[in-house]
Design an enzyme around this catalytic site. Structure first.
Site, PDB file in Angstrom:
ATOM      1  CD  GLU A  85      -3.101   0.847   2.191  1.00 17.32           C
ATOM      2  OE1 GLU A  85      -3.465  -0.290   2.537  1.00 17.32           O
ATOM      3  OE2 GLU A  85      -3.558   1.890   2.687  1.00 17.32           O
ATOM      4  CE  LYS A 265      -6.439  -2.213   4.986  1.00 17.60           C
ATOM      5  NZ  LYS A 265      -5.574  -1.291   4.234  1.00 17.60           N
ATOM      6  CG  ASP A 281       1.319 -17.356  11.119  1.00 14.99           C
ATOM      7  OD1 ASP A 281       0.533 -16.732  10.387  1.00 14.99           O
ATOM      8  OD2 ASP A 281       1.106 -18.534  11.495  1.00 14.99           O
ATOM      9  CG  HIS A 378      -4.559   6.886   0.715  1.00 14.41           C
ATOM     10  ND1 HIS A 378      -5.565   5.978   0.847  1.00 14.41           N
ATOM     11  CD2 HIS A 378      -3.720   6.656   1.730  1.00 14.41           C
ATOM     12  CE1 HIS A 378      -5.350   5.232   1.911  1.00 14.41           C
ATOM     13  NE2 HIS A 378      -4.228   5.631   2.459  1.00 14.41           N
TER      14      HIS A 378
HETATM   15  C1  MEV Z   1      -6.262   2.396   4.664  1.00 11.46           C
HETATM   16  O1  MEV Z   1      -5.445   1.297   4.338  1.00 11.46           O
HETATM   17  C2  MEV Z   1      -6.323   2.575   6.160  1.00 11.46           C
HETATM   18  C3  MEV Z   1      -7.295   3.656   6.641  1.00 11.46           C
HETATM   19  O2  MEV Z   1      -8.589   3.433   6.079  1.00 11.46           O
HETATM   20  C4  MEV Z   1      -7.320   3.545   8.141  1.00 11.46           C
HETATM   21  C5  MEV Z   1      -8.380   4.402   8.816  1.00 11.46           C
HETATM   22  O3  MEV Z   1      -9.408   4.726   8.196  1.00 11.46           O
HETATM   23  O4  MEV Z   1      -8.164   4.703  10.004  1.00 11.46           O
HETATM   24  C6  MEV Z   1      -6.867   5.017   6.192  1.00 11.46           C
END
Ligand code: MEV
Length: 425
Positions: A85, A265, A281, A378
């Site tokens: 990413e 995530k 792992d 991003h």
């Molecule tokens: C993207 O990989 C992760 C985010 O969505 C985490 C979040 O929203 O806190 C930017």
């Protein structure tokens, strides 16, 4: 042609590739060339990778990046990260630098024990089972002695063995619940071998062993990492407003599962990248972390934020069962490189480094989300991916990257600019 095959694993690598190419692709030359392009020219290294799994036909690359300037418990680290990413390593590096001038990260390991279980069925008298279990306790030690000998020398081993009645959940279901300390190894093979030896010792006509396996739920293998500073030290145009919105964002993740999953995530973007780079792992880590996030029966945030008396505090508590010896950590040359870069950490140190990477990633995400929005950073990082997809050359990449400096990057805007430059040539 039938796509079913028997004895596939016995074919040579070339034969496997040819079978795939013939059965699934029309342009066989191209597909074979793509598969072979990713082979390593060092035959021994390729053999090492081939032997990790069965039916290996090629290697699948992921970028290996590094995030410098992490100050953790007053020691500076450059953290290796394996992730595809675009923005993750950049975000980690920025946040590491930011906190390095505000006291850095403070981390501590809260506990290190792991669990394994022998699951069995028994439909007799419970007091007789307890008596039988007690009569076996010393024999379990003897049955596992050859496995635990080395681990005990390193300060680990079996800490406790208990009989647990689960018959309220499932008729006749009991467990032998074993607690382990595995020191610097993740310990999966050690735990499973001990459990199988215990099960063998325990089996009888009345006891039907179903299975023996470690648990990836490790709430007692817990690490905490934290940052704090005065609100003023957070900097920016309006630090009070920033701290307030940041705090609200963490509160939302703690009460709203849809948000909590995405919030966590983002944390795992940081943790998994270090887990992969160090040959640990990631499936075990993911399973254990998300189970921990749901331990109250309600999926919630792994991070927490508090603002008291003008002090901003942000921390994570997360279970991480990882190793720095054994398994892939000593087999994969890049995993070895990562551990070298981290100055040969103990498993406890690695837990603290990973928790810090997760906290940093969450800080970066929440800072972006509550200020400029996430797409700004991003898409800026994604620009090169779009240009690579379009087949832009180096000169076009430089011109287009300069053009988008300070502008919003969208896929269509990049395509338009690319076409404009190509068409004016
Ligand atoms: C993207 O990989 C992760 C985010 O969505 C985490 C979040 O929203 O806190 C930017």
């Amino acid at each position: 042609m039938s796509k079913m095959i028997s004895g596939f694993s016995k074919l040579t690598k070339e034969e496997k590739i040819n079978w795939l190419a013939t059965n699934y692709f029309t342009d066989q030359t191209e597909i074979i060339s793509t598969i072979k392009k990713y082979w390593n020219s060092d035959e021994l290294l390729q053999q090492l990778h081939d032997d990790f799994i069965e039916n290996t036909i090629s290697n699948f690359y992921l970028p290996y990046g590094v995030a410098p300037n992490f100050l953790i418990n007053n020691t500076s680290y450059t953290i290796p990260m394996v992730i595809e990413e675009s923005s993750v390593v950049a975000a980690a590096s920025l946040v590491a630098k930011f906190w390095s001038t505000r006291g850095g990260f403070k981390a501590e390991v809260l506990s290190t024990t792991k669990i394994g279980q022998v699951h069995f069925m028994y439909d007799g008298d419970k007091s007789e089972l307890i008596q039988y279990f007690n009569s076996k306790k010393e024999l379990f030690k003897i049955a596992t002695a050859s496995i635990t000998k080395n681990m005990e020398k390193r300060g680990g081993g079996i800490l406790d063995i208990q009989l647990i009645d689960k018959t309220e959940k499932l008729p006749n279901y009991y467990q032998i619940h074993v607690t382990f300390e595995t020191v610097d190894s993740m310990g999966a093979n050690f735990i499973n071998s001990c459990l199988e030896a215990i099960a063998k010792e325990f089996r009888s006509d009345a006891v039907e062993i179903v299975m023996s396996i470690l648990s990836n739920y490790v709430p007692e293998c817990l690490v905490r990492a934290e940052v704090s500073c005065t609100i003023e030290e957070l900097g920016g145009k309006n630090p009070q407003q920033f701290a307030k919105k940041f705090h609200q964002a963490v509160q939302i993740a703690s009460v709203e599962p849809h948000r909590a999953v995405t919030h966590n995530k983002g944390i795992m973007n940081g943790i998994d990248a270090v887990v992969l780079a160090t040959g640990n792992d990631f499936r075990a880590i993911e399973a254990g972390v998300h189970a921990y996030a749901s331990r109250s029966g309600h999926y919630t945030s792994l991070t927490h934020c508090e603002i008291t008396n003008g002090i901003f505090r942000f921390w994570i508590e997360v279970p991480l069962a990882v190793g720095t010896v054994g398994g892939l950590t000593s087999l994969h040359p890049l995993a070895k490189l990562s551990l070298g870069m981290l100055q040969q950490p103990s498993a406890k140190e690695l837990m603290m480094i990973m928790a810090t990477a997760g906290l940093a990633q969450n800080f970066a995400a929440l800072r972006a989300l509550t200020t400029k929005g996430i797409q700004h950073g991003h898409m800026k990082m994604h620009l090169m991916n779009i240009l690579n997809q379009l087949g832009a050359n180096d000169q076009e990449k430089t011109v287009i990257a300069n053009y988008f400096e300070g502008k919003t990057v969208t896929h269509s805007a990049v395509v338009d600019k690319f076409e404009e430059i190509r068409n004016t040539k």
